[in-house]
Design a protein around this motif. Structure first.
Motif, PDB file in Angstrom:
ATOM      1  N   ILE A  66     -10.078   0.496  10.453  1.00 33.54           N
ATOM      2  CA  ILE A  66      -9.952   0.312   9.035  1.00 33.54           C
ATOM      3  C   ILE A  66      -9.388   1.211   8.193  1.00 33.54           C
ATOM      4  CG2 ILE A  66     -11.182  -0.809   6.943  1.00 33.54           C
ATOM      5  CD1 ILE A  66     -13.118  -2.222   8.853  1.00 33.54           C
ATOM      6  N   TYR A  67      -8.306   0.852   7.682  1.00 34.14           N
ATOM      7  CA  TYR A  67      -7.783   1.905   6.419  1.00 34.14           C
ATOM      8  C   TYR A  67      -7.776   1.428   5.260  1.00 34.14           C
ATOM      9  CZ  TYR A  67      -5.309   4.250  10.560  1.00 34.14           C
ATOM     10  OH  TYR A  67      -5.099   4.751  11.600  1.00 34.14           O
ATOM     11  N   TYR A  68      -8.028   2.338   4.055  1.00 35.85           N
ATOM     12  CA  TYR A  68      -8.203   1.577   2.774  1.00 35.85           C
ATOM     13  C   TYR A  68      -7.325   2.213   2.101  1.00 35.85           C
ATOM     14  CZ  TYR A  68     -12.967   0.944   4.682  1.00 35.85           C
ATOM     15  OH  TYR A  68     -14.098   0.237   5.118  1.00 35.85           O
ATOM     16  N   ASN A  69      -7.133   1.450   1.062  1.00 39.49           N
ATOM     17  CA  ASN A  69      -5.986   1.781   0.003  1.00 39.49           C
ATOM     18  C   ASN A  69      -6.508   1.174  -1.206  1.00 39.49           C
ATOM     19  OD1 ASN A  69      -3.650   2.450   1.737  1.00 39.49           O
ATOM     20  ND2 ASN A  69      -3.566   0.190   2.538  1.00 39.49           N
ATOM     21  N   ALA A  70      -5.741   1.722  -2.566  1.00 49.52           N
ATOM     22  CA  ALA A  70      -6.214   1.513  -3.594  1.00 49.52           C
ATOM     23  C   ALA A  70      -4.924   1.015  -4.434  1.00 49.52           C
ATOM     24  CB  ALA A  70      -7.004   2.712  -4.295  1.00 49.52           C
ATOM     25  N   THR A  71      -5.362   0.043  -5.397  1.00 51.46           N
ATOM     26  CA  THR A  71      -4.054  -0.364  -6.722  1.00 51.46           C
ATOM     27  C   THR A  71      -5.228  -0.197  -7.802  1.00 51.46           C
ATOM     28  OG1 THR A  71      -5.040  -2.718  -6.428  1.00 51.46           O
ATOM     29  CG2 THR A  71      -3.039  -1.852  -5.167  1.00 51.46           C
ATOM     30  N   PHE A  72      -4.451   0.323  -8.835  1.00 51.94           N
ATOM     31  CA  PHE A  72      -4.797   0.640 -10.110  1.00 51.94           C
ATOM     32  C   PHE A  72      -4.139  -0.562 -11.250  1.00 51.94           C
ATOM     33  CE2 PHE A  72      -5.008   4.424  -7.812  1.00 51.94           C
ATOM     34  CZ  PHE A  72      -6.134   5.084  -8.075  1.00 51.94           C
ATOM     35  N   SER A  73      -5.014  -0.858 -12.100  1.00 52.23           N
ATOM     36  CA  SER A  73      -4.572  -1.784 -12.931  1.00 52.23           C
ATOM     37  C   SER A  73      -5.076  -1.565 -14.308  1.00 52.23           C
ATOM     38  CB  SER A  73      -4.810  -3.423 -12.698  1.00 52.23           C
ATOM     39  OG  SER A  73      -6.033  -3.811 -12.638  1.00 52.23           O
ATOM     40  N   ARG A  74      -4.650  -2.315 -15.432  1.00 55.68           N
ATOM     41  CA  ARG A  74      -5.180  -2.204 -17.022  1.00 55.68           C
ATOM     42  C   ARG A  74      -5.114  -3.549 -17.505  1.00 55.68           C
ATOM     43  NH1 ARG A  74      -2.150  -1.749 -21.298  1.00 55.68           N
ATOM     44  NH2 ARG A  74      -0.043  -1.410 -20.191  1.00 55.68           N
ATOM     45  N   THR A  75      -6.216  -3.873 -18.072  1.00 53.86           N
ATOM     46  CA  THR A  75      -6.398  -5.140 -18.702  1.00 53.86           C
ATOM     47  C   THR A  75      -5.878  -4.996 -20.223  1.00 53.86           C
ATOM     48  OG1 THR A  75      -8.087  -5.891 -16.942  1.00 53.86           O
ATOM     49  CG2 THR A  75      -7.760  -7.263 -19.323  1.00 53.86           C
ATOM     50  N   TYR A  76      -5.280  -5.972 -20.721  1.00 57.08           N
ATOM     51  CA  TYR A  76      -5.132  -5.836 -22.218  1.00 57.08           C
ATOM     52  C   TYR A  76      -5.009  -7.376 -22.622  1.00 57.08           C
ATOM     53  CZ  TYR A  76      -0.070  -6.966 -20.866  1.00 57.08           C
ATOM     54  OH  TYR A  76       0.955  -7.464 -20.454  1.00 57.08           O
TER      55      TYR A  76
ATOM     56  N   LEU B 197     -13.344   8.529  -8.067  1.00 50.25           N
ATOM     57  CA  LEU B 197     -14.354   7.740  -7.420  1.00 50.25           C
ATOM     58  C   LEU B 197     -13.834   6.814  -6.294  1.00 50.25           C
ATOM     59  CD1 LEU B 197     -15.631   6.390 -10.851  1.00 50.25           C
ATOM     60  CD2 LEU B 197     -16.807   8.108  -9.523  1.00 50.25           C
ATOM     61  N   ALA B 198     -12.794   6.274  -6.274  1.00 45.82           N
ATOM     62  CA  ALA B 198     -12.188   5.519  -5.095  1.00 45.82           C
ATOM     63  C   ALA B 198     -12.201   6.353  -3.913  1.00 45.82           C
ATOM     64  CB  ALA B 198     -10.951   5.191  -5.416  1.00 45.82           C
ATOM     65  N   HIS B 199     -11.563   7.680  -4.035  1.00 43.20           N
ATOM     66  CA  HIS B 199     -11.567   8.551  -2.914  1.00 43.20           C
ATOM     67  C   HIS B 199     -12.953   8.877  -2.257  1.00 43.20           C
ATOM     68  CE1 HIS B 199     -11.668  12.533  -1.065  1.00 43.20           C
ATOM     69  NE2 HIS B 199     -10.469  12.268  -0.517  1.00 43.20           N
ATOM     70  N   THR B 200     -13.950   8.964  -3.405  1.00 45.63           N
ATOM     71  CA  THR B 200     -15.261   9.348  -2.760  1.00 45.63           C
ATOM     72  C   THR B 200     -16.008   8.167  -2.208  1.00 45.63           C
ATOM     73  OG1 THR B 200     -15.751  10.927  -4.535  1.00 45.63           O
ATOM     74  CG2 THR B 200     -17.846   9.884  -3.596  1.00 45.63           C
ATOM     75  N   TRP B 201     -15.663   6.782  -2.630  1.00 43.64           N
ATOM     76  CA  TRP B 201     -16.188   5.777  -2.229  1.00 43.64           C
ATOM     77  C   TRP B 201     -15.314   5.541  -0.604  1.00 43.64           C
ATOM     78  CZ3 TRP B 201     -14.570   1.378   0.059  1.00 43.64           C
ATOM     79  CH2 TRP B 201     -15.576   0.292   0.411  1.00 43.64           C
ATOM     80  N   MET B 202     -14.238   5.673  -0.519  1.00 38.73           N
ATOM     81  CA  MET B 202     -13.333   5.653   0.760  1.00 38.73           C
ATOM     82  C   MET B 202     -14.126   6.474   1.708  1.00 38.73           C
ATOM     83  SD  MET B 202      -9.190   4.859  -0.253  1.00 38.73           S
ATOM     84  CE  MET B 202      -9.088   3.943  -1.396  1.00 38.73           C
ATOM     85  N   CYS B 203     -14.299   7.765   1.549  1.00 39.32           N
ATOM     86  CA  CYS B 203     -14.845   8.726   2.526  1.00 39.32           C
ATOM     87  C   CYS B 203     -16.185   8.371   2.940  1.00 39.32           C
ATOM     88  CB  CYS B 203     -14.740  10.105   1.721  1.00 39.32           C
ATOM     89  SG  CYS B 203     -13.210  10.787   1.354  1.00 39.32           S
ATOM     90  N   GLU B 204     -17.115   7.908   1.834  1.00 40.20           N
ATOM     91  CA  GLU B 204     -18.471   7.480   2.134  1.00 40.20           C
ATOM     92  C   GLU B 204     -18.293   6.264   3.110  1.00 40.20           C
ATOM     93  OE1 GLU B 204     -20.383   6.926  -1.385  1.00 40.20           O
ATOM     94  OE2 GLU B 204     -20.560   9.026  -1.423  1.00 40.20           O
ATOM     95  N   GLN B 205     -17.455   5.248   3.043  1.00 41.61           N
ATOM     96  CA  GLN B 205     -17.078   4.177   3.748  1.00 41.61           C
ATOM     97  C   GLN B 205     -16.630   4.338   5.375  1.00 41.61           C
ATOM     98  OE1 GLN B 205     -18.510   1.107   2.585  1.00 41.61           O
ATOM     99  NE2 GLN B 205     -18.215   0.575   4.509  1.00 41.61           N
ATOM    100  N   ILE B 206     -15.874   5.307   5.250  1.00 40.26           N
ATOM    101  CA  ILE B 206     -15.265   5.644   6.572  1.00 40.26           C
ATOM    102  C   ILE B 206     -16.437   6.291   7.297  1.00 40.26           C
ATOM    103  CG2 ILE B 206     -13.698   7.166   7.650  1.00 40.26           C
ATOM    104  CD1 ILE B 206     -11.597   6.721   5.462  1.00 40.26           C
TER     105      ILE B 206
END
Length: 89
Positions: free
Chosen positions: A37-47, A73-82
């Motif tokens: 499993i590889y993890y990727n991240a997408t960023f968004s802004r709500t307006y 925070l995403a990097h930390t989560w991914m490292c912990e999940q891996i």
């Protein structure tokens, strides 16, 4: 040349998301053929546009440090999940 129909998109959901203010990072799990499993991240802004809430993937000056924190925070989560994924394998 005839056009082919676009296949319907799946309603795949992120495995984790983190929101700070109006900004959010969504983390996606993408397994390969070998089951890794590889993890990727997408960023968004709500307006808000009138009475309707919308999402954008562009960020202003005041959003950039928040996006950087979300990336951290995403990097930390991914490292912990891996690490958890490997321990369970």
């Amino acid at each position: 040349m005839p056009k082919t129909a676009t296949p319907p998109t799946t309603s795949k959901k992120p495995v984790h998301s983190i929101r700070l203010s109006a900004n959010e990072v969504a983390i996606w799990a993408n397994p390969n053929d070998a089951g890794v499993i590889y993890y990727n991240a997408t960023f968004s802004r709500t307006y808000k546009d009138g009475e309707e809430f919308k999402n954008a993937d562009s960020f202003g000056r005041d959003d950039l440090l928040v996006v950087a924190k979300l990336a951290d925070l995403a990097h930390t989560w991914m490292c912990e999940q891996i690490a958890k994924d490997r321990a369970g394998a």
